[in-house]
Structure formats: structure tokens, C-alpha cells
Design an enzyme around this catalytic site. Structure first.
Site, PDB file in Angstrom:
ATOM      1  N   TYR A 101      37.688  40.097  40.853  1.00  0.00           N
ATOM      2  CA  TYR A 101      39.118  39.369  40.667  1.00  0.00           C
ATOM      3  C   TYR A 101      40.258  40.471  40.154  1.00  0.00           C
ATOM      4  CZ  TYR A 101      42.277  36.582  37.566  1.00  0.00           C
ATOM      5  OH  TYR A 101      43.574  36.177  36.905  1.00  0.00           O
ATOM      6  N   GLU A 189      47.623  36.765  42.309  1.00  0.00           N
ATOM      7  CA  GLU A 189      46.297  36.627  41.822  1.00  0.00           C
ATOM      8  C   GLU A 189      45.506  36.606  43.001  1.00  0.00           C
ATOM      9  OE1 GLU A 189      44.388  33.932  38.759  1.00  0.00           O
ATOM     10  OE2 GLU A 189      43.815  32.984  40.604  1.00  0.00           O
TER      11      GLU A 189
END
Ligand code: GDP
Ligand code: MN
Length: 400
Positions: A101, A189
Site C-alpha cells: 500500500y 493512493e
């Protein structure tokens, strides 16, 4: 302004960040065509501006054409956490070896940029941040820092990218930073930033952005042609969209008295005056909108404004409050008459003018002799008149 995944991907692609091949589709027929082009297996993903689509059943893998059609027929009628599915992304399915991530966002508290990352990506990053905060790294990029490949390598190693992934991770971090910076984003993101490929063939492995979430800073829209390519016809208030296209500052509220004024302060006061009058009269009458025609508005702008306000079917009366500074009340009066001429569903209008050419403006309105136009001397009087008219029309008046 939040982007859909399929739009966010475009920005990643432009930044040269690897993403799976994918096609956006808005109906089952197009999904079938897209799936044939992408090949099988493919991932079909509901496009909604909300996370955890996977858990909500919005991300599914199709192994053949029939399955792709079946999945698309399941996804289109769906509403995920209140967000209606209007489109899906058909993407090449990748074999995931590991999920990382990474995000870059504006950190208002420390007045710089935050890089959040973990080697344990996937859907549960928020949970992970709570249960194992040590595994989620937070690093900073200062607004004046020269974030280059060296800095990105350093960051990739601190984040805990496994050795073989370090160099590619650094390149992706640098590209993410450039995308973030160049597109005036507040968030970029990637989750998962997946290590994909054949587990038994080292040379086939690489990092790939399988999901992207990007928010853009609305204040910077003027530097990007208003981000016209990202505007969504299914989204936003139709009247607000129309007003925006005309360059008017309009906010749709839920009341009965339309408000038009010049200058944000005067319009805000007009809203308060109408809301106050509505209460004093013991009615439920409230302002229907905020509309600032700005300084130096022409007759044409006034006419467009009146049209927007009156296209709100709930509006029962209109309060026009203009203080003539650069704006001439004469122009505004002509605009009001021009608009009324063109429209056939006029409701009562109360006008208060002061300042530049106020008397001339009022004279023009008086000469027109239209019974729908009334004038008032003060803002309070005008607000009360407009509130009363709206109340009359709502409670058994002619508008019903
Ligand atoms: P989100 O749930 O809204 O974050 O949607 P994602 O696009 O991140 O998809 C959710 C999950 O679906 C991912 O974390 C993956 O585990 C899985 N997924 C997405 N794309 C692929 C793919 O190409 N191959 C495989 N095997 N799984 C995928
Ligand atoms: Mn995701």
C-alpha cells in the site's frame, strides 16, 4: 474533487506507472465487448467513489464471456454504500504475489506531504494501522524538498519494500510524487500496489498498480481546464452545474425564496434576512439558493441568473438585492425585464436597489408596469415582502 478509479488510472498511466490493461464500460453489452478485448480471466470492478468495493461485492473475476455478462448484470443494479453503480472497469486479471500500500497526501497539520506505506497492503490498511501501527510507515516530503530518485530509493527501503522490489518501488514513488504534484492532487493512493507475475519465474515479477484513488484540489481546477475530462454528468446538482457553466456562483438550497444579489456578503445577508422574515411571519419559508452575480454584471448575466433561479420549481418568489457599485442598477433592471420577456413561468419578484443608478433602475421597472415586479426601499422590507409572497403562493395561492 474525487476521481473514479478509471479516471485515476489515466493519471497514473500518464505518469508512466504500470497498470493492468483496462476498459471502462457503461452497460452489459460494452462489458462483453471489453472482456473479449481484454481476455480471460478479467476483473470487473464497480466504479463508485468509495473504498472497500471488494468486500461489498463490487469487484469480481470473470473466467469466460458468460461469467463476465452475468457479473456485469449483477453489478449495474447495485448501490454500494449509497453510491449507485453507473459504470464498471474491465481489467486484465493479474496473478498477485504480494500486496503493498502506498499513498501521498497533503498533511495540513505538519504543512507538508505525507507518504503512508506498508508492505502489508490489500483492503485492510485502516485496520492494520490500528492493530499494528508499527507496520505502517509515515514519511514526509517537505514542500521545498527536492524529491529525486535518491530520496525515493531511501524512502522505498525505509518503507520495507522487499529487496527485489526496491528499485522499481523507488521509480514508482518518484512517478507518484510527480503525478501528485503536477496534477495538484490532495491524495494519490495505490492499494494494492501489487507484485505480480509467475511465482516460479523471478524474471516475470514486477510491481503494478491494481487500484488507484486520486483526489484533486478543486482550487487548482483553473490550471487544468477545469478538469473538464473528469466532470461527471451523473453527479452534482443540475442547476449548480448549469450555473457553473455560465460562470455564476450559485448554491442550491431547499427553500422557496430565490435570492439574487451582487457580492457574497450582500447575498449572505439577503439569505439571513429572508430566513429571519420567514420565522417572524410564523411561516416555514426559507431561501431557495445563493446566487452572486458579482461586480459589474451585465443585463445578460442578470437574465441568465433569473432563469437559473426560476428553473427551480420550488421557488415561489424571488428577492433581487443589488447594491450598485461597479454594477449599474439600470443594467440590472434591463436584465430583469429581458429575462421576464423570454420566460413564461414567472413568479413574483421583489427588487431592492441602492447605489449606482438605483433611481434610474427603479424607474425602468416602474415603466414596464409588470404586476409581477414589486420594489422595496430596504433589504428588510424586501425580504419580508418576498417571504410573504412565497408563503401566500405555498398556502393556497395561485401557484398551486
Ligand atoms: P477496493 O476493494 O475498492 O479497494 O478494490 P480493489 O481494486 O483494490 O480490489 C479489491 C481486491 O480485489 C484487491 O485487494 C485484490 O485482492 C483483488 N483484485 C483486484 N484486482 C485483481 C487482479 O487483477 N487479480 C487478482 N487476483 N485479484 C485482484
Ligand atoms: Mn483497493
Amino acid at each position: 474533487m474525487d476521481l473514479y478509479e478509471y479516471q485515476a488510472r489515466e493519471l497514473l498511466e500518464e505518469a508512466d506507472i504500470p497498470t493492468p490493461r483496462a476498459i471502462y464500460a457503461q452497460n452489459s453489452h460494452d462489458v462483453a465487448e471489453a472482456a473479449k478485448q481484454i481476455g480471460f480471466p478479467c476483473v470487473i470492478k464497480a466504479q463508485v467513489k468509495i473504498g472497500h468495493r471488494g468486500q461489498a461485492g463490487g469487484v469480481k473475476i470473470a473466467h469466460d464471456l458468460d461469467e463476465a455478462i452475468l457479473i456485469s448484470e449483477q453489478l449495474f443494479p447495485m448501490t454500494i454504500h449509497g453510491h449507485k453503480v453507473n459504470g464498471v472497469l474491465v481489467a486484465e486479471a493479474k496473478n498477485i504475489i504480494h500486496e503493498y500500500y502506498v499513498s501521498i497526501s497533503v498533511d495540513r497539520a505538519s504543512r507538508d506531504y505525507d507518504v503512508l506505506a506498508t508492505a502489508n497492503g490489500g483492503t485492510e490498511v485502516e485496520e492494520l494501522a490500528k492493530s499494528h501501527p508499527e507496520s505502517v510507515k509515515r514519511l514526509h516530503i517537505g514542500p521545498l524538498d527536492d524529491f529525486d530518485i535518491e530520496a525515493a530509493r531511501d524512502m522505498a527501503s525505509q518503507i520495507g519494500f522487499y529487496h527485489a522490489d526496491g528499485e522499481q518501488a523507488a521509480e514508482i514513488l518518484l512517478k507518484m510524487w510527480r503525478a501528485f504534484h503536477n496534477s495538484d492532487a490532495t491524495l494519490v493512493e495505490i492499494n494494492p500496489l501489487a507484485k505480480i507475475g509467475d511465482p516460479d519465474d523471478e524474471s516475470s515479477k514486477s510491481l503494478c498498480a491494481l487500484d488507484a484513488k486520486i483526489s484533486l484540489d478543486g482550487n487548482a481546477a483553473y490550471r487544468h481546464d477545469g478538469w473538464a475530462r473528469f466532470t461527471d454528468p451523473n453527479e452534482g446538482d443540475p442547476l449548480e452545474n448549469k450555473a457553473k457553466a455560465l460562470g455564476l456562483h450559485y448554491v442550491h438550497l431547499d427553500g422557496e425564496v430565490g435570492i439574487i444579489g451582487n457580492g457574497a456578503g450582500l447575498v449572505m445577508s439577503s439569505l439571513d434576512a429572508v430566513a429571519g422574515a420567514g420565522e417572524r411571519l410564523g411561516t416555514n419559508v426559507k431561501p431557495a439558493n445563493f446566487l452572486d452575480i458579482g461586480g459589474g454584471a451585465s443585463a445578460a448575466v442578470m437574465a441568465e441568473s433569473l432563469e437559473i433561479v426560476l428553473s427551480d420549481r420550488k421557488v415561489r418568489s424571488v428577492f433581487i438585492n443589488v447594491y450598485g457599485g461597479i454594477t449599474s442598477c439600470e443594467e440590472v433592471a434591463n436584465g430583469i425585464l429581458e429575462a421576464i420577456d423570454k420566460m413564461n413561468n414567472i413568479r413574483p419578484i421583489v427588487v431592492r436597489f441602492d447605489g449606482n443608478k438605483a433611481q434610474e433602475g427603479l424607474r425602468i421597472l416602474a415603466q414596464a408596469g409588470n404586476p409581477q415586479i414589486q420594489v422595496a426601499d430596504t433589504m428588510e422590507q424586501a425580504a419580508e415582502q418576498a417571504a410573504r409572497l412565497a408563503d401566500d403562493a405555498t398556502n393556497g395561492g395561485e401557484a398551486r
